[in-house]
Design a protein around this motif. Structure first.
Motif, PDB file in Angstrom:
ATOM      1  N   SER A 118     -30.812  29.347 -30.129  1.00  0.00           N
ATOM      2  CA  SER A 118     -31.745  29.190 -29.021  1.00  0.00           C
ATOM      3  C   SER A 118     -31.777  30.469 -28.189  1.00  0.00           C
ATOM      4  CB  SER A 118     -31.339  27.988 -28.158  1.00  0.00           C
ATOM      5  OG  SER A 118     -29.950  28.029 -27.843  1.00  0.00           O
ATOM      6  N   SER A 119     -32.866  30.646 -27.437  1.00  0.00           N
ATOM      7  CA  SER A 119     -33.101  31.907 -26.737  1.00  0.00           C
ATOM      8  C   SER A 119     -32.361  32.033 -25.413  1.00  0.00           C
ATOM      9  CB  SER A 119     -34.609  32.093 -26.496  1.00  0.00           C
ATOM     10  OG  SER A 119     -35.135  31.028 -25.728  1.00  0.00           O
ATOM     11  N   ASP A 120     -31.450  31.096 -25.128  1.00  0.00           N
ATOM     12  CA  ASP A 120     -30.662  31.208 -23.903  1.00  0.00           C
ATOM     13  C   ASP A 120     -29.519  32.209 -24.056  1.00  0.00           C
ATOM     14  OD1 ASP A 120     -29.553  29.499 -25.798  1.00  0.00           O
ATOM     15  OD2 ASP A 120     -28.519  28.274 -24.317  1.00  0.00           O
ATOM     16  N   PHE A 121     -29.435  32.842 -25.204  1.00  0.00           N
ATOM     17  CA  PHE A 121     -28.403  33.849 -25.459  1.00  0.00           C
ATOM     18  C   PHE A 121     -29.046  35.026 -26.172  1.00  0.00           C
ATOM     19  CE2 PHE A 121     -25.273  35.937 -28.112  1.00  0.00           C
ATOM     20  CZ  PHE A 121     -24.164  36.058 -27.277  1.00  0.00           C
ATOM     21  N   SER A 122     -28.657  36.228 -25.767  1.00  0.00           N
ATOM     22  CA  SER A 122     -29.224  37.422 -26.392  1.00  0.00           C
ATOM     23  C   SER A 122     -28.245  38.580 -26.286  1.00  0.00           C
ATOM     24  CB  SER A 122     -30.545  37.801 -25.702  1.00  0.00           C
ATOM     25  OG  SER A 122     -31.107  38.957 -26.286  1.00  0.00           O
ATOM     26  N   ILE A 123     -28.216  39.425 -27.305  1.00  0.00           N
ATOM     27  CA  ILE A 123     -27.412  40.637 -27.308  1.00  0.00           C
ATOM     28  C   ILE A 123     -28.373  41.820 -27.433  1.00  0.00           C
ATOM     29  CG2 ILE A 123     -25.645  41.984 -28.520  1.00  0.00           C
ATOM     30  CD1 ILE A 123     -24.505  39.334 -29.539  1.00  0.00           C
ATOM     31  N   GLN A 124     -28.293  42.727 -26.486  1.00  0.00           N
ATOM     32  CA  GLN A 124     -29.218  43.852 -26.464  1.00  0.00           C
ATOM     33  C   GLN A 124     -29.147  44.651 -27.761  1.00  0.00           C
ATOM     34  OE1 GLN A 124     -28.623  46.518 -23.158  1.00  0.00           O
ATOM     35  NE2 GLN A 124     -30.596  47.532 -23.439  1.00  0.00           N
ATOM     36  N   ASN A 125     -30.309  44.964 -28.308  1.00  0.00           N
ATOM     37  CA  ASN A 125     -30.442  45.759 -29.536  1.00  0.00           C
ATOM     38  C   ASN A 125     -29.882  45.067 -30.784  1.00  0.00           C
ATOM     39  OD1 ASN A 125     -31.599  47.954 -28.117  1.00  0.00           O
ATOM     40  ND2 ASN A 125     -29.564  48.711 -27.569  1.00  0.00           N
ATOM     41  N   LEU A 140     -21.110  40.175 -35.220  1.00  0.00           N
ATOM     42  CA  LEU A 140     -19.954  39.341 -34.893  1.00  0.00           C
ATOM     43  C   LEU A 140     -19.895  38.966 -33.419  1.00  0.00           C
ATOM     44  CD1 LEU A 140     -17.059  40.950 -36.981  1.00  0.00           C
ATOM     45  CD2 LEU A 140     -18.229  38.792 -37.395  1.00  0.00           C
ATOM     46  N   ASP A 141     -20.593  39.726 -32.574  1.00  0.00           N
ATOM     47  CA  ASP A 141     -20.526  39.461 -31.136  1.00  0.00           C
ATOM     48  C   ASP A 141     -20.952  38.036 -30.792  1.00  0.00           C
ATOM     49  OD1 ASP A 141     -19.701  42.054 -30.706  1.00  0.00           O
ATOM     50  OD2 ASP A 141     -21.728  42.810 -30.393  1.00  0.00           O
ATOM     51  N   ILE A 142     -21.950  37.516 -31.498  1.00  0.00           N
ATOM     52  CA  ILE A 142     -22.414  36.166 -31.182  1.00  0.00           C
ATOM     53  C   ILE A 142     -21.379  35.118 -31.587  1.00  0.00           C
ATOM     54  CG2 ILE A 142     -23.701  35.867 -33.360  1.00  0.00           C
ATOM     55  CD1 ILE A 142     -25.781  34.284 -31.686  1.00  0.00           C
ATOM     56  N   LEU A 143     -20.654  35.357 -32.693  1.00  0.00           N
ATOM     57  CA  LEU A 143     -19.610  34.414 -33.090  1.00  0.00           C
ATOM     58  C   LEU A 143     -18.466  34.424 -32.090  1.00  0.00           C
ATOM     59  CD1 LEU A 143     -19.395  34.901 -36.959  1.00  0.00           C
ATOM     60  CD2 LEU A 143     -20.919  33.441 -35.607  1.00  0.00           C
ATOM     61  N   LYS A 144     -18.152  35.590 -31.564  1.00  0.00           N
ATOM     62  CA  LYS A 144     -17.119  35.680 -30.526  1.00  0.00           C
ATOM     63  C   LYS A 144     -17.543  34.903 -29.289  1.00  0.00           C
ATOM     64  CE  LYS A 144     -15.532  40.263 -32.033  1.00  0.00           C
ATOM     65  NZ  LYS A 144     -15.465  41.706 -31.697  1.00  0.00           N
ATOM     66  N   ALA A 145     -18.806  35.042 -28.906  1.00  0.00           N
ATOM     67  CA  ALA A 145     -19.318  34.331 -27.732  1.00  0.00           C
ATOM     68  C   ALA A 145     -19.256  32.821 -27.933  1.00  0.00           C
ATOM     69  CB  ALA A 145     -20.749  34.774 -27.440  1.00  0.00           C
ATOM     70  N   ILE A 146     -19.613  32.356 -29.128  1.00  0.00           N
ATOM     71  CA  ILE A 146     -19.556  30.922 -29.419  1.00  0.00           C
ATOM     72  C   ILE A 146     -18.117  30.430 -29.367  1.00  0.00           C
ATOM     73  CG2 ILE A 146     -19.909  29.205 -31.238  1.00  0.00           C
ATOM     74  CD1 ILE A 146     -22.373  30.853 -32.104  1.00  0.00           C
ATOM     75  N   ALA A 147     -17.191  31.202 -29.940  1.00  0.00           N
ATOM     76  CA  ALA A 147     -15.780  30.814 -29.946  1.00  0.00           C
ATOM     77  C   ALA A 147     -15.208  30.753 -28.532  1.00  0.00           C
ATOM     78  CB  ALA A 147     -14.971  31.791 -30.788  1.00  0.00           C
ATOM     79  N   GLU A 148     -15.746  31.589 -27.644  1.00  0.00           N
ATOM     80  CA  GLU A 148     -15.247  31.642 -26.269  1.00  0.00           C
ATOM     81  C   GLU A 148     -15.978  30.677 -25.344  1.00  0.00           C
ATOM     82  OE1 GLU A 148     -15.770  35.738 -25.360  1.00  0.00           O
ATOM     83  OE2 GLU A 148     -14.092  36.399 -26.638  1.00  0.00           O
ATOM     84  N   GLY A 149     -17.005  29.991 -25.861  1.00  0.00           N
ATOM     85  CA  GLY A 149     -17.675  28.965 -25.081  1.00  0.00           C
ATOM     86  C   GLY A 149     -18.842  29.428 -24.246  1.00  0.00           C
ATOM     87  N   HIS A 150     -19.313  30.662 -24.452  1.00  0.00           N
ATOM     88  CA  HIS A 150     -20.479  31.113 -23.680  1.00  0.00           C
ATOM     89  C   HIS A 150     -21.581  31.652 -24.587  1.00  0.00           C
ATOM     90  CE1 HIS A 150     -19.027  35.289 -24.166  1.00  0.00           C
ATOM     91  NE2 HIS A 150     -17.835  34.839 -23.819  1.00  0.00           N
ATOM     92  N   GLY A 151     -21.691  31.077 -25.767  1.00  0.00           N
ATOM     93  CA  GLY A 151     -22.761  31.446 -26.686  1.00  0.00           C
ATOM     94  C   GLY A 151     -24.006  30.616 -26.428  1.00  0.00           C
ATOM     95  N   PRO A 152     -24.960  30.609 -27.353  1.00  0.00           N
ATOM     96  CA  PRO A 152     -26.194  29.832 -27.193  1.00  0.00           C
ATOM     97  C   PRO A 152     -25.913  28.329 -27.228  1.00  0.00           C
ATOM     98  CG  PRO A 152     -26.028  30.715 -29.412  1.00  0.00           C
ATOM     99  CD  PRO A 152     -24.927  31.348 -28.633  1.00  0.00           C
ATOM    100  N   LYS A 153     -26.815  27.574 -26.612  1.00  0.00           N
ATOM    101  CA  LYS A 153     -26.661  26.117 -26.581  1.00  0.00           C
ATOM    102  C   LYS A 153     -26.800  25.529 -27.978  1.00  0.00           C
ATOM    103  CE  LYS A 153     -28.501  21.926 -24.403  1.00  0.00           C
ATOM    104  NZ  LYS A 153     -29.522  21.383 -23.450  1.00  0.00           N
ATOM    105  N   HIS A 154     -27.715  26.070 -28.770  1.00  0.00           N
ATOM    106  CA  HIS A 154     -27.943  25.586 -30.129  1.00  0.00           C
ATOM    107  C   HIS A 154     -27.827  26.752 -31.103  1.00  0.00           C
ATOM    108  CE1 HIS A 154     -29.364  21.793 -28.521  1.00  0.00           C
ATOM    109  NE2 HIS A 154     -30.229  22.436 -27.763  1.00  0.00           N
ATOM    110  N   ALA A 155     -27.146  26.539 -32.219  1.00  0.00           N
ATOM    111  CA  ALA A 155     -26.987  27.609 -33.200  1.00  0.00           C
ATOM    112  C   ALA A 155     -26.549  27.044 -34.547  1.00  0.00           C
ATOM    113  CB  ALA A 155     -25.959  28.639 -32.717  1.00  0.00           C
ATOM    114  N   ILE A 156     -26.952  27.739 -35.614  1.00  0.00           N
ATOM    115  CA  ILE A 156     -26.425  27.475 -36.946  1.00  0.00           C
ATOM    116  C   ILE A 156     -26.068  28.825 -37.567  1.00  0.00           C
ATOM    117  CG2 ILE A 156     -27.649  25.294 -37.391  1.00  0.00           C
ATOM    118  CD1 ILE A 156     -29.708  26.937 -39.006  1.00  0.00           C
ATOM    119  N   LEU A 157     -25.043  28.831 -38.392  1.00  0.00           N
ATOM    120  CA  LEU A 157     -24.644  30.041 -39.098  1.00  0.00           C
ATOM    121  C   LEU A 157     -25.032  29.892 -40.560  1.00  0.00           C
ATOM    122  CD1 LEU A 157     -23.166  32.748 -39.471  1.00  0.00           C
ATOM    123  CD2 LEU A 157     -21.036  31.440 -39.694  1.00  0.00           C
TER     124      LEU A 157
END
Length: 218
Positions: A118-125, A140-157
């Motif tokens: 979902s678009s509530d999360f974004s990494i520049q460039n 990998l930055d997005i997986l780190k964010a998800i693991a830490e609890g501040h990634g997107p609300k909805h996601a699939i890998l």
């Protein structure tokens, strides 16, 4: 399917998701749409598949299969394998990270991971906005964010992706290989992966039994 077509690259220096495993769309293109395989699809890699199209232009197309689980691979184990968390930290993951689905995204670059989210999360460039609040990130930055609890609300890998050479997808659609319909978050992120094919047909208004029968008498 063309396995040489590559998706748009992320910025230099960012570490892409890689694992060990067995801008607005132009008129006339299918960015942000769902492809639904016809029952007569002969390629077993795509039989009964539902694919979210991330990019489609005169240069070709790229999409992620959203209804094919990646076997016994689960997200917490993947985080350990990628050294994002220690094995002991699996029990401390946020609930949505524990249950996040890992899918077979397609036959191209199956050792790479692609996160549709979902678009509530974004990494520049690194994050590619697609359509209707859906984005793609492959670092990998997005997986780190998800693991830490501040990634997107909805996601699939998804591991791997589906790719088409210039004009190939258009040709396959003309040959009745694919149907297509508008995407919605439930078709992309819904947990009932095995039911997505039927629900996609329902969304189009197609009776699978009648479609199979008609295809057999074509």
């Amino acid at each position: 399917m063309d396995e040489k077509k590559s998706p748009r690259k992320t910025s230099r220096g960012r570490r892409k998701i890689a694992v060990a495993t067995d801008d607005a769309p132009e008129q006339g293109y299918l960015d942000g749409q769902m492809l639904v395989a016809m029952p007569v699809m002969e390629d077993e890699r795509f039989a009964r598949s539902v694919i979210y199209i991330c990019a489609h232009s005169a240069e070709g197309a790229m999409g992620i299969i959203v209804n094919r689980p990646a076997g016994s691979i689960d997200f917490p184990q993947l985080l350990v394998q990628l050294e994002i968390i220690d094995r002991a930290d699996q029990i401390r993951l946020p609930e949505y990270a524990e249950s996040m689905r890992v899918l077979k995204g397609g036959p191209v670059e199956t050792g790479r991971g692609f996160v549709l989210h979902s678009s509530d999360f974004s990494i520049q460039n690194a994050t590619l906005p697609i359509d209707d609040g859906i984005c793609l990130t492959a670092t990998l930055d997005i997986l780190k964010a998800i693991a830490e609890g501040h990634g997107p609300k909805h996601a699939i890998l998804a591991l791997g992706y589906a790719g088409w050479a210039p004009g190939q997808l258009e040709h396959e659609i003309q040959d009745n290989g694919w149907l297509h319909c508008a995407a919605d978050p439930d078709l992309i992120f819904g947990g009932d992966v095995e039911d997505k094919y039927q629900r996609a047909l329902d969304k189009i208004g197609i009776d699978l039994a009648m479609l199979s029968n008609d295809a057999g008498h074509a």
